[in-house]
Motif scaffolding. Structure first.
Motif, PDB file in Angstrom:
ATOM      1  N   LEU A  11     -16.558 -46.193 122.323  1.00  0.00           N
ATOM      2  CA  LEU A  11     -15.733 -45.034 122.631  1.00  0.00           C
ATOM      3  C   LEU A  11     -14.509 -45.032 121.713  1.00  0.00           C
ATOM      4  O   LEU A  11     -13.839 -46.056 121.576  1.00  0.00           O
ATOM      5  N   VAL A  12     -14.241 -43.896 121.097  1.00  0.00           N
ATOM      6  CA  VAL A  12     -13.101 -43.786 120.186  1.00  0.00           C
ATOM      7  C   VAL A  12     -12.474 -42.412 120.355  1.00  0.00           C
ATOM      8  O   VAL A  12     -13.164 -41.450 120.699  1.00  0.00           O
ATOM      9  N   GLN A  13     -11.177 -42.331 120.126  1.00  0.00           N
ATOM     10  CA  GLN A  13     -10.475 -41.053 120.219  1.00  0.00           C
ATOM     11  C   GLN A  13     -10.722 -40.209 118.971  1.00  0.00           C
ATOM     12  O   GLN A  13     -11.006 -40.757 117.892  1.00  0.00           O
ATOM     13  N   PRO A  14     -10.618 -38.894 119.102  1.00  0.00           N
ATOM     14  CA  PRO A  14     -10.744 -38.034 117.910  1.00  0.00           C
ATOM     15  C   PRO A  14      -9.767 -38.475 116.829  1.00  0.00           C
ATOM     16  O   PRO A  14      -8.613 -38.808 117.117  1.00  0.00           O
ATOM     17  N   GLY A  15     -10.261 -38.494 115.591  1.00  0.00           N
ATOM     18  CA  GLY A  15      -9.464 -38.965 114.469  1.00  0.00           C
ATOM     19  C   GLY A  15      -9.590 -40.450 114.205  1.00  0.00           C
ATOM     20  O   GLY A  15      -9.112 -40.941 113.173  1.00  0.00           O
ATOM     21  N   TYR A  37     -29.446 -42.145 111.491  1.00  0.00           N
ATOM     22  CA  TYR A  37     -29.734 -40.867 112.115  1.00  0.00           C
ATOM     23  C   TYR A  37     -28.938 -40.808 113.410  1.00  0.00           C
ATOM     24  O   TYR A  37     -28.483 -41.830 113.924  1.00  0.00           O
ATOM     25  N   ARG A  38     -28.788 -39.615 113.953  1.00  0.00           N
ATOM     26  CA  ARG A  38     -28.126 -39.497 115.245  1.00  0.00           C
ATOM     27  C   ARG A  38     -28.785 -38.401 116.071  1.00  0.00           C
ATOM     28  O   ARG A  38     -29.380 -37.476 115.525  1.00  0.00           O
ATOM     29  N   GLN A  39     -28.666 -38.575 117.376  1.00  0.00           N
ATOM     30  CA  GLN A  39     -29.220 -37.599 118.307  1.00  0.00           C
ATOM     31  C   GLN A  39     -28.145 -37.237 119.318  1.00  0.00           C
ATOM     32  O   GLN A  39     -27.883 -38.011 120.256  1.00  0.00           O
ATOM     33  N   PRO A  40     -27.514 -36.075 119.142  1.00  0.00           N
ATOM     34  CA  PRO A  40     -26.518 -35.626 120.127  1.00  0.00           C
ATOM     35  C   PRO A  40     -27.203 -35.255 121.435  1.00  0.00           C
ATOM     36  O   PRO A  40     -28.417 -34.973 121.452  1.00  0.00           O
ATOM     37  N   PRO A  41     -26.469 -35.219 122.528  1.00  0.00           N
ATOM     38  CA  PRO A  41     -27.062 -34.869 123.816  1.00  0.00           C
ATOM     39  C   PRO A  41     -27.746 -33.507 123.771  1.00  0.00           C
ATOM     40  O   PRO A  41     -27.142 -32.514 123.331  1.00  0.00           O
ATOM     41  N   GLY A  42     -29.007 -33.458 124.178  1.00  0.00           N
ATOM     42  CA  GLY A  42     -29.736 -32.206 124.241  1.00  0.00           C
ATOM     43  C   GLY A  42     -30.185 -31.641 122.906  1.00  0.00           C
ATOM     44  O   GLY A  42     -30.694 -30.520 122.844  1.00  0.00           O
ATOM     45  N   LYS A  86     -14.915 -36.831 115.072  1.00  0.00           N
ATOM     46  CA  LYS A  86     -14.739 -35.610 115.844  1.00  0.00           C
ATOM     47  C   LYS A  86     -15.609 -35.678 117.098  1.00  0.00           C
ATOM     48  O   LYS A  86     -16.583 -36.443 117.147  1.00  0.00           O
ATOM     49  N   ALA A  87     -15.286 -34.829 118.065  1.00  0.00           N
ATOM     50  CA  ALA A  87     -16.077 -34.805 119.295  1.00  0.00           C
ATOM     51  C   ALA A  87     -17.547 -34.516 118.995  1.00  0.00           C
ATOM     52  O   ALA A  87     -18.445 -35.070 119.655  1.00  0.00           O
ATOM     53  N   GLU A  88     -17.802 -33.702 117.996  1.00  0.00           N
ATOM     54  CA  GLU A  88     -19.186 -33.354 117.668  1.00  0.00           C
ATOM     55  C   GLU A  88     -19.957 -34.487 116.999  1.00  0.00           C
ATOM     56  O   GLU A  88     -21.161 -34.354 116.746  1.00  0.00           O
ATOM     57  N   THR A 116     -19.250 -42.387 121.219  1.00  0.00           N
ATOM     58  CA  THR A 116     -18.621 -41.324 121.995  1.00  0.00           C
ATOM     59  C   THR A 116     -17.219 -41.087 121.463  1.00  0.00           C
ATOM     60  O   THR A 116     -16.408 -42.018 121.397  1.00  0.00           O
ATOM     61  N   VAL A 117     -16.951 -39.843 121.074  1.00  0.00           N
ATOM     62  CA  VAL A 117     -15.634 -39.470 120.555  1.00  0.00           C
ATOM     63  C   VAL A 117     -14.985 -38.558 121.589  1.00  0.00           C
ATOM     64  O   VAL A 117     -15.421 -37.422 121.799  1.00  0.00           O
ATOM     65  N   SER A 118     -13.961 -39.086 122.233  1.00  0.00           N
ATOM     66  CA  SER A 118     -13.330 -38.343 123.322  1.00  0.00           C
ATOM     67  C   SER A 118     -11.921 -38.855 123.553  1.00  0.00           C
ATOM     68  O   SER A 118     -11.644 -40.048 123.367  1.00  0.00           O
TER      69      SER A 118
END
Length: 119
Positions: A11-15, A37-42, A86-88, A116-118
């Motif tokens: 978990l990391v903060q944006p930026g 590679y990455r797989q975002p939720p959904g 970034k969150a995305e 997780t970026v939040s």
């Protein structure tokens, strides 16, 4: 079977920044390309970055200038330095490698590591 073991998610903060590592295990390996590679939720799995045995790199447009892929051929390890997150960028990140173990070709995937970026 060639195993890929990933580490470095979290978990990391944006930026913020994170560094992912992926080590391939097995004897008599000759690895060609390695990638993340990455797989975002959904969503579907997508290429983030790849690197050849000679060091040529390829990046998704969404990460250019922020992420850097590198590899240590002596350690059969690939890295992904992620800056300005970034969150995305939130996703499960998977390592991939292909090549030969002895005379047998392989194309292996890691188990995935959550980023997780939040705030």
């Amino acid at each position: 079977q060639v195993q890929l073991v990933e580490s470095g998610g979290g978990l990391v903060q944006p930026g913020g920044s994170l560094r992912l590592s992926c080590a391939a295990s097995g004897s008599n390996l000759r690895i060609n390309a390695m990638g993340w590679y990455r797989q975002p939720p959904g969503k579907q799995r997508e290429l983030v970055a790849s690197i050849t045995s000679g060091g040529s790199t390829n990046y998704a447009d969404s990460v250019k200038g922020r992420f850097t892929i590198s590899r240590d051929n002596d350690k059969n390890t690939v890295y992904l330095q992620m800056n300005s997150l970034k969150a995305e960028d939130t996703a499960v990140y998977y390592c991939n490698a292909d090549g030969r173990r002895g005379f047998r070709p392989f194309d292996s995937w890691g188990q995935g590591t959550q980023v997780t970026v939040s705030s």
